[in-house]
Design a protein around this motif. Structure first.
Motif, PDB file in Angstrom:
ATOM      1  N   TYR A   1      -2.794  -1.026  -9.723  1.00  0.00           N
ATOM      2  CA  TYR A   1      -2.671  -2.489  -9.807  1.00  0.00           C
ATOM      3  C   TYR A   1      -2.160  -2.931 -11.167  1.00  0.00           C
ATOM      4  O   TYR A   1      -1.655  -4.028 -11.327  1.00  0.00           O
TER       5      TYR A   1
ATOM      6  N   ARG B   1      -1.411   4.335  -1.106  1.00  0.00           N
ATOM      7  CA  ARG B   1      -2.222   3.820  -2.204  1.00  0.00           C
ATOM      8  C   ARG B   1      -2.088   4.687  -3.457  1.00  0.00           C
ATOM      9  O   ARG B   1      -3.045   4.849  -4.226  1.00  0.00           O
TER      10      ARG B   1
ATOM     11  N   CYS C   1      -8.041  -5.372  -9.207  1.00  0.00           N
ATOM     12  CA  CYS C   1      -7.714  -5.481  -7.779  1.00  0.00           C
ATOM     13  C   CYS C   1      -7.614  -6.947  -7.361  1.00  0.00           C
ATOM     14  O   CYS C   1      -6.676  -7.346  -6.672  1.00  0.00           O
TER      15      CYS C   1
ATOM     16  N   ASP D   1      -1.584  -6.411   1.435  1.00  0.00           N
ATOM     17  CA  ASP D   1      -1.715  -4.963   1.228  1.00  0.00           C
ATOM     18  C   ASP D   1      -2.458  -4.370   2.431  1.00  0.00           C
ATOM     19  O   ASP D   1      -2.438  -4.933   3.537  1.00  0.00           O
TER      20      ASP D   1
ATOM     21  N   ALA E   1      -4.339  -8.959  -5.836  1.00  0.00           N
ATOM     22  CA  ALA E   1      -4.359  -9.657  -4.539  1.00  0.00           C
ATOM     23  C   ALA E   1      -4.040 -11.138  -4.717  1.00  0.00           C
ATOM     24  O   ALA E   1      -3.305 -11.737  -3.921  1.00  0.00           O
TER      25      ALA E   1
ATOM     26  N   THR F   1      -7.262 -10.086   3.934  1.00  0.00           N
ATOM     27  CA  THR F   1      -7.021  -8.671   3.734  1.00  0.00           C
ATOM     28  C   THR F   1      -8.039  -7.941   4.593  1.00  0.00           C
ATOM     29  O   THR F   1      -8.850  -8.591   5.269  1.00  0.00           O
TER      30      THR F   1
ATOM     31  N   ASP G   1     -10.989   4.316  -5.376  1.00  0.00           N
ATOM     32  CA  ASP G   1     -11.280   3.076  -6.094  1.00  0.00           C
ATOM     33  C   ASP G   1     -11.388   3.355  -7.587  1.00  0.00           C
ATOM     34  O   ASP G   1     -12.096   2.690  -8.319  1.00  0.00           O
TER      35      ASP G   1
ATOM     36  N   ALA H   1       0.833  -1.223   0.000  1.00  0.00           N
ATOM     37  CA  ALA H   1       0.000   0.000   0.000  1.00  0.00           C
ATOM     38  C   ALA H   1       0.857   1.258   0.000  1.00  0.00           C
ATOM     39  O   ALA H   1       0.369   2.340  -0.322  1.00  0.00           O
TER      40      ALA H   1
ATOM     41  N   LEU I   1      -7.548  -2.611   0.312  1.00  0.00           N
ATOM     42  CA  LEU I   1      -7.585  -2.521  -1.152  1.00  0.00           C
ATOM     43  C   LEU I   1      -8.765  -1.644  -1.579  1.00  0.00           C
ATOM     44  O   LEU I   1      -9.879  -1.814  -1.096  1.00  0.00           O
ATOM     45  N   ASN I   2      -8.501  -0.718  -2.471  1.00  0.00           N
ATOM     46  CA  ASN I   2      -9.507   0.234  -2.993  1.00  0.00           C
ATOM     47  C   ASN I   2      -9.960   1.279  -1.974  1.00  0.00           C
ATOM     48  O   ASN I   2     -10.914   2.006  -2.224  1.00  0.00           O
TER      49      ASN I   2
END
Ligand code: GAL
Length: 676
Positions: free
Chosen positions: A118, A114, A229, A150, A233, A252, A158, A85, A153-154
């Motif tokens: 990706y 972030r 995403c 991470d 992952a 996550t 996003d 991240a 995520l998002n």
């Protein structure tokens, strides 16, 4: 069915810890103090890339080796985060192509987090390498029990608009449609001369006037972001899986937009974790002012969503102090009792692991006002005392670990409609309103639900355990989903749908069918006219949004009619029997009052009332395990409230018998087991 390949065997307490934020001299004392209050696990390293790889390709493990070895000595377990991240400065300076961009192409720069995308092949390569290094080095470390991929995520954004994203989106739709003709058809590009004649013309959304984006492109863009995403992952999970010990989990944290969290769980993770920050309900300037608002209780809605992704989830970050960044998000400290209440809310809704955020508030950086358990002065305080007491309470709940939540109905959802509502203001308004009101009705009337996400592959068994299913506004409908719903109803289910059902196909285009389109056979209604409601046309108080004027077809009964406007007297709610079940069609969005009446009409109102009754301000949640039944009673109000136990019960916190009126103190909680 979701795949969950890891489950906690006992209620477990953890904390987020950042050894890199503190002098080493504090580490051992911190670990001992954690253990002393009942914390047995720490989540670490999720932002520590610059420590592991201070220069490109130069890996250092000594810092975290020292910390993990100390954890081993002190018998504290470790959940290790992958640090993707927060890319180090050297990385984004040397490879600016890894940076995410705003929609207008402006690159996001070093700092914050972030800031990557990706889809950058370079970022994927460097991420795979750091994850591989960590997994090789720590995969067999005996203190490690799990891995976090991470961080959130998002979260932060996003949306992704770097050059790598434009290229990847192009490849995504090329793969999906094969030919430009098919893409042009799916996106309706003949409108406004948007027709593409070469793949190179296809981009992620770029700035346009008045937000007049092509809606079908936006729908595919959401699908694309989700796909990107998940594959990022999965890439990490596959690497970790090669090196980790059997039994160690991959997870996550968080639940964010433009992401099919169910697929993420199924394709990459062993167990899902959510980050619960109910204090957002009281964020200054955004705090709701009405007493009817559910405030922090609304976090149950997110927890129900998490449970749908993974039935026995964890909380990787459970709020323990007042929140805030230096530049934004000003929040009050949790009142005495609230820290426990919020953590118990997570347990009630299905969490078997609670990890507080964070052990001690950082004295520097953007989050120096995001308060943890301990304050800057490091002295024992009321929050630490509350964590100690929460830990004691949690130990009395081991019988609840792994228990199933009991639901009176299913709230049906799907990602196509989630994403359509992001881009379609008409859809968004009714969805937002109805889902909030259904949740409120469920909470205030103690009639809990499960969220069930449908795909074209959902099997009828996923629905058969629910007597009632509400699919508030399935604007997008597919033949497979319509077939699934039909099977559910024919087998005895009661399906309830609201306005604007069946309006669009999977591309987000309107269907040229009488409404509700593919659902007409189920609802037995015909929508010949429809409108936004104007002030004064408030047919269902509290729901002044949209009315589909229903014409009942043969065999369909009218349960209610509109009371005002030019369609006064026309059907607003109908019932159509099909097979052993029935379909109720509501021509509007849902108000909490309407939902409560529907609960009563379909016989699902207050399913626990033979055992316990409670006022509106108390949340009741039931979990069941191997024939044992548990009720959580959570008082979200700053004053005492009384619940009534109508059957002999055991208060698990003390082991005492309990029956009759029970007083819950302000923000108080209790968990009862039904006695035979
Ligand atoms: C979470 C995040 C944490 C911390 C916390 C408080 O969203 O995962 O790293 O930032 O919020 O802001």
């Amino acid at each position: 069915m979701q795949t969950q390949t890891f489950q906690w065997r006992e209620m477990t307490l953890g904390v987020c810890y950042y050894p890199e934020h503190w002098p080493k001299a504090l580490w051992r004392e911190d670990l001992r103090r954690m253990k002393e209050v009942g914390i047995s696990a720490v989540r670490v390293a999720e932002f520590a890339w610059a420590i592991f790889e201070p220069c490109e390709g130069d890996f250092h493990f000594d810092f975290f080796d020292e910390f993990l070895d100390l954890c081993e000595e002190e018998k504290v377990k470790v959940i290790l985060g992958t640090p993707t991240a927060t890319p180090p400065a050297w990385l984004t300076e040397k490879y600016p192509e890894v940076l995410n961009a705003l929609r207008d192409g402006t690159l996001l720069r070093h700092g914050a987090r972030r800031q990557y995308t990706y889809n950058s092949p370079v970022y994927r390569r460097l991420s795979a390498r750091i994850v591989e290094q960590l997994a090789r080095h720590y995969g067999q470390h005996s203190a490690v029990v799990g891995w976090q991929i991470d961080n959130e995520l998002n979260c932060e954004t996003d949306e992704f608009y770097s050059e790598a994203d434009h290229a990847a989106f192009r490849a995504f739709v090329q793969n999906k449609y094969g030919t430009l003709d098919a893409l042009n058809e799916a996106w309706g590009t003949v409108f406004w001369s948007e027709t593409y004649t070469d793949w190179s013309q296809v981009h992620c959304p770029r700035p346009v006037l008045n937000g007049g984006y092509n809606p079908h492109l936006l729908l595919d863009y959401s699908r694309f972001v989700s796909e990107s995403c998940i594959s990022f992952a999965k890439m990490q999970a596959d690497i970790i899986r090669e090196h980790k010990k059997p039994g160690d989990f991959i997870t996550t944290n968080g639940l964010f937009g433009n992401l099919d969290n169910h697929r993420l769980q199924n394709e990459a993770l062993d167990v899902y974790c959510y980050d619960s920050y109910p204090d957002f309900a009281f964020e200054l300037d955004k705090s709701p002012k009405t007493s009817t608002d559910l405030n922090d209780r609304k976090w149950s809605r997110n927890l129900i969503e998490t449970r749908s992704v993974c039935p026995h989830f964890g909380i990787m970050e459970q709020q323990s102090g007042g929140g805030g960044w230096v530049n934004r998000m000003e929040m009050p400290a949790p009142r005495p009792g609230q820290l426990t209440l919020w953590a118990m809310q997570s347990v009630a809704q299905g969490a078997d692991f609670i990890s507080f955020f964070r052990w001690r508030t950082c004295t520097f950086g953007t989050e120096m006002y995001w308060h943890g358990i301990l304050d800057y002065d490091n002295r024992d305080n009321r929050k630490l005392a509350e964590v100690r007491e929460f830990s004691r309470l949690l130990r009395t709940l081991d019988g609840v670990c792994g228990a199933e939540n009991v639901a009176a109905f299913a709230l049906l959802k799907d990602y196509d409609n989630e994403w359509d509502a992001r881009l379609d203001a008409f859809h968004r308004r009714i969805k937002k309103h109805s889902e909030a009101e259904i949740f409120a009705a469920s909470e205030l009337n103690h009639t809990p639900y499960d969220a069930v996400y449908l795909t074209d592959g959902t099997e009828p068994q996923a629905l058969s355990k629910y007597a009632v299913a509400i699919y508030p506004h399935p604007v997008i409908m597919t033949e497979k989903r319509a077939k699934l719903l039909k099977a559910y109803v024919e087998n005895g289910g009661t399906l309830i749908v609201g306005c604007r059902a069946g309006l669009k196909d999977i591309r987000g285009q309107e269907v040229m069918l009488p409404q509700p389109g593919l659902l007409q056979e189920l609802t037995g209604t015909d929508v010949r006219d429809f409108t936004f409601t104007s002030p004064g046309e408030d047919n269902d108080p509290g729901t002044p949004i949209w009315n589909d004027i229903l014409t009942p077809l043969d065999g369909t009964a009218v349960l209610d009619t509109y009371k005002t406007s030019y369609y006064k007297g026309e059907a607003s709610l109908t019932e159509h029997r099909l097979g052993r079940g029935r379909v109720l069609h509501l021509g509007s969005a849902f108000s909490r009052d309407r939902v409560c009446k529907l609960f009563a009409y379909t016989g699902i109102l207050e399913p626990f009332s033979a055992w316990v009754t409670a006022p509106e301000g108390v949340e009741l949640v039931m979990r069941e395990n191997a024939g044992r039944s548990f009720i959580f009673a959570l008082n979200f109000q700053p004053y005492e409230q009384t619940i009534t136990l109508k059957k002999p019960s055991i208060l698990l916190y003390t082991g005492e018998r309990a029956e009759g009126d029970i007083i819950l103190p302000p923000f108080g909680t209790a968990v009862f087991e039904e006695q035979d």
